[in-house]
Design a protein around this motif. Structure first.
Motif, PDB file in Angstrom:
ATOM      1  N   PRO A 121      38.186  41.519  41.529  1.00  0.00           N
ATOM      2  CA  PRO A 121      39.290  41.105  40.694  1.00  0.00           C
ATOM      3  C   PRO A 121      39.552  41.897  39.431  1.00  0.00           C
ATOM      4  N   ARG A 137      49.796  36.415  38.487  1.00  0.00           N
ATOM      5  CA  ARG A 137      48.511  35.906  38.237  1.00  0.00           C
ATOM      6  C   ARG A 137      48.907  34.833  37.440  1.00  0.00           C
ATOM      7  N   ARG A 196      41.168  34.624  47.226  1.00  0.00           N
ATOM      8  CA  ARG A 196      41.544  35.319  46.100  1.00  0.00           C
ATOM      9  C   ARG A 196      42.677  35.047  44.971  1.00  0.00           C
ATOM     10  N   GLN A 213      38.667  31.001  35.269  1.00  0.00           N
ATOM     11  CA  GLN A 213      37.531  31.794  35.243  1.00  0.00           C
ATOM     12  C   GLN A 213      36.163  31.286  35.063  1.00  0.00           C
ATOM     13  N   LYS A 229      34.804  35.975  35.138  1.00  0.00           N
ATOM     14  CA  LYS A 229      35.491  36.451  36.388  1.00  0.00           C
ATOM     15  C   LYS A 229      36.078  35.411  37.028  1.00  0.00           C
ATOM     16  N   ASP A 230      36.997  35.932  38.055  1.00  0.00           N
ATOM     17  CA  ASP A 230      37.834  34.978  38.656  1.00  0.00           C
ATOM     18  C   ASP A 230      37.026  33.917  39.389  1.00  0.00           C
ATOM     19  N   GLN A 231      37.391  32.731  39.927  1.00  0.00           N
ATOM     20  CA  GLN A 231      36.907  31.857  40.235  1.00  0.00           C
ATOM     21  C   GLN A 231      36.169  32.244  41.650  1.00  0.00           C
ATOM     22  N   VAL A 285      44.127  30.501  40.155  1.00  0.00           N
ATOM     23  CA  VAL A 285      44.504  31.363  39.247  1.00  0.00           C
ATOM     24  C   VAL A 285      44.572  31.028  37.942  1.00  0.00           C
ATOM     25  N   ARG A 336      42.842  42.810  36.699  1.00  0.00           N
ATOM     26  CA  ARG A 336      44.049  42.793  36.121  1.00  0.00           C
ATOM     27  C   ARG A 336      45.190  43.772  36.325  1.00  0.00           C
TER      28      ARG A 336
END
Length: 655
Positions: free
Chosen positions: A595, A605, A430, A437, A441-443, A434, A597
């Motif tokens: 994910p 992040r 997770r 994306q 979305k986050d990887q 950082v 913010r």
């Protein structure tokens, strides 16, 4: 912080407990591979085939060993010496099985051996006392002499038929000596023409060259295969066994005018019955069946009927006067019968016209039967691919196994491959990549979602496919079907729950996180256990040694989880600097799995968590190994039985 650490500890403990429990369950499921270091058992008297490694096939190359009778003529009741020799002389063997058989059909075992060396030889009973010699240990042997006593009431020609094992996975079956004539006692035996009566050839210096046996190998052909494709239609399993004359079960249809004869034989795994059914739709249900069942040492033939719901077979209420047992034998666990059936019959209101009609053949054999019906076909079952006019002679092909193989390939790819990788990414990555994306979305989340969607699609497709293939619920006495259904249901619910998940930060979000995590892990564990049970299914035709590949996968998967968990605990335990500690994200924060913010500060992040570089390297290594496991398992499942496929490829290359 205390609550966060407590949640992390609970998550870690549950995950490790799940993995260790899975390892324990799998270790209990796997039956050990038992070798036979003390000689051949009596249940292979007929086939003389070692059951090495769950089915390692015998070699088809020229053997460096030969079986040599010292004379070509022996008087009834007299002793004959037989040498097991190797050429070159320095080649050793570890095991053997030897018996004398009548040279001409029915190829019965005759005579008996005398025990001359208890340290190397023991005698077993194959159709008579002391009729077969085998080894007592696997110590290397260069040559061996055995004493055989010709039967007092026999006159004719015999050959010595043997199996010789150079090693566990290197053995030859069906080695045959030169023929020996058994004459009336009192006649003078003569030497075998062209065969030396010495124990072995003179030893020369250097590496001796291979000397081929001087006696021609005599191929003993099982009479049931004679005329297959020429004067009768033959059908057996596994697929292609009629051509190699090595079927686990086989049926031949012989048509002589209006006489329809079904000839059946099976000796694999000491069956309790062999049966053939006539079907209109290639599926069990509303089929007329002929059974051959040993009862108190003799074969009885019965007619019976199959039922579609619930599945079963019964003789009750079925007329027995339209079949007639013509010939039968039951020796060494091998069932053989010839049954004649009327060309026109009516059973359960359904008319069977063998002259004008076409029917699928359902061939089955199993390990148990009682006074009213035969039990489940746990030894084997095969269905002809197209309906047959029984009077037509030719090669009979089995039904397609495409859907069955696709089911196996889909489920293996889903639960060994994509599910394993998707769970790993969600748990430990997770705070990796950082700032990068994919599709907004986050990887880690983008790849996790992609992999789990693939898992869902493969699982649903595999589930539907197997129901289409079987045509209903599996009747196998195996929990694979139940476990597979549980896995499919959990897999089906996971994306639905994810779609309706509460918003991050809401009161019910932690509850969803726990349930989503628990559902995914339980589905993964149950899915893998279901795969282990699939190895035991006769229909899958998977080798027993596949268990070891699956155990290796589980061990590797657990090992990687331990490595990533240790890294996470190092972070939590404060082994990294306070500066890095202030921006850590636990490996599985139960408070928020999505994910967001708002769930962490902007400073958190800006860079990857500690050990992210090492995690990336280990992830790459994990993907390579998992891909290798998936490819190997899918190939074995698709080409099953893999031993037959490998042998076929070898033969094509050699030809």
């Amino acid at each position: 912080m205390l609550l966060s650490a407590a949640a992390e500890y609970a998550s870690f403990s549950l995950n490790m407990w799940s993995l260790l429990s899975l390892s324990l369950v799998l270790s209990l499921l796997i039956s050990p591979s038992i070798t036979l270091p003390n000689g051949a058992p009596e249940n292979v008297c007929n086939s003389m085939l070692p059951f090495h490694g769950g089915g390692i096939p015998p070699l088809q190359t020229t053997s460096p060993f030969r079986i040599t009778p010292v004379t070509s003529v022996v008087g009834s009741g007299q002793v004959l010496n037989i040498d097991i020799e190797s050429f070159p002389a320095n080649v050793v063997f570890k095991g053997f099985m030897l018996q004398a058989r009548n040279r001409f059909p029915p190829n019965q075992v005759v005579g008996h051996f005398e025990l001359t060396d208890e340290s190397a030889v023991k005698l077993i009973n194959c159709g008579g006392e002391r009729t077969t010699a085998t080894h007592t240990n696997t110590q290397p042997k260069k040559d061996l002499t055995l004493e055989w006593i010709a039967p007092a009431d026999f006159k004719g020609e015999i050959v010595f038929n043997g199996t010789i094992a150079q090693d566990y996975d290197k053995f030859w079956v069906g080695l045959v000596s030169a023929p020996v004539k058994v004459v009336e006692s009192g006649q003078n035996p003569t030497s075998v023409v062209g065969i030396s009566t010495t124990r072995r050839p003179p030893v020369t210096t250097g590496t001796p060259s291979y000397v081929a046996p001087t006696s021609a190998r005599i191929e003993i052909v099982d009479p049931i295969y004679e005329g297959c494709g020429v004067s009768k239609g033959c059908f057996g399993f596994p697929e292609g066994c009629v051509e190699t004359r090595n079927c686990r079960a086989v049926v031949a249809t012989i048509v002589q005018g209006e006489r329809y004869i079904f000839e059946m034989k099976s000796g694999y795994n000491r069956p309790a019955y062999i049966a053939v059914g006539l079907s209109n739709d290639a599926k069990m249900g509303d089929d007329s069946v002929i059974e051959c069942v040993p009862e108190q040492g003799t074969i009885k033939a019965y007619s019976s009927w199959t039922f579609a719901g619930p599945y079963g077979v019964s003789r009750q209420g079925i007329a027995q006067n339209f079949i007639q047992l013509k010939r039968s034998t039951f020796e060494d666990g091998v069932i053989y019968c010839q049954v004649e059936r009327d060309s026109m019959t009516t059973v359960k209101g359904q008319r069977f016209d063998l002259i004008n009609g076409k029917y699928h053949l359902l061939l089955a054999t199993g390990s148990s039967a009682d006074s009213t019906h035969v039990s489940y076909h746990d030894i084997g079952r095969h269905v002809s691919g197209v309906p047959l006019a029984l009077a037509e002679v030719g090669h009979v092909q089995g039904s397609s196994k495409l859907l069955l193989r696709l089911h196996g390939a889909f489920m293996l790819t889903a639960w060994i491959g994509t599910a394993s990788l998707g769970i790993l990414l969600a748990r430990y990555f997770r705070q990796t990549w950082v700032g990068s994306q994919l599709c907004g979305k986050d990887q880690w989340f983008a790849w996790h979602r992609f992999l789990m969607v693939i898992t869902w699609l493969l699982t649903m497709a595999g589930f539907v496919i197997i129901f289409v293939e079987i045509g209903g619920w599996s009747q196998a006495q195996n929990p694979h079907a139940i476990l597979g259904t549980v896995t499919t249901v959990l897999c089906f619910l996971q994306p639905i729950g994810a779609y309706f998940r509460p918003h991050p930060g809401t009161k019910r979000r932690p509850l969803f996180n726990w349930l989503h995590w628990l559902g995914g892990n339980v589905a993964h564990i149950v899915g893998i256990v279901a795969i282990f049970f699939a190895v035991k299914l006769q229909k899958a035709e998977l080798p027993e040694w596949l268990d070891f590949i699956l155990v290796a996968f589980v061990a590797f998967h657990v090992f990687m989880h331990l490595i990533f968990s240790v890294l996470s605990w190092i972070q939590i335990g404060g082994c990294v600097s306070e500066r890095r500690n202030s921006q850590r994200v636990t490996s599985f924060p139960m408070a928020d799995m999505t994910p967001s913010r708002t769930s962490m500060s902007s400073a958190d992040r800006k860079q990857d968590a500690a050990f992210s570089g090492f995690r990336k390297v280990m992830l790459f290594f994990y993907i390579l190994i998992i891909a290798a496991f998936v490819i190997a398992l899918v190939v074995i499942a698709v080409l099953a039985p893999i031993e037959d496929a490998v042998e076929s490829i070898k033969n094509q290359i050699m030809n």
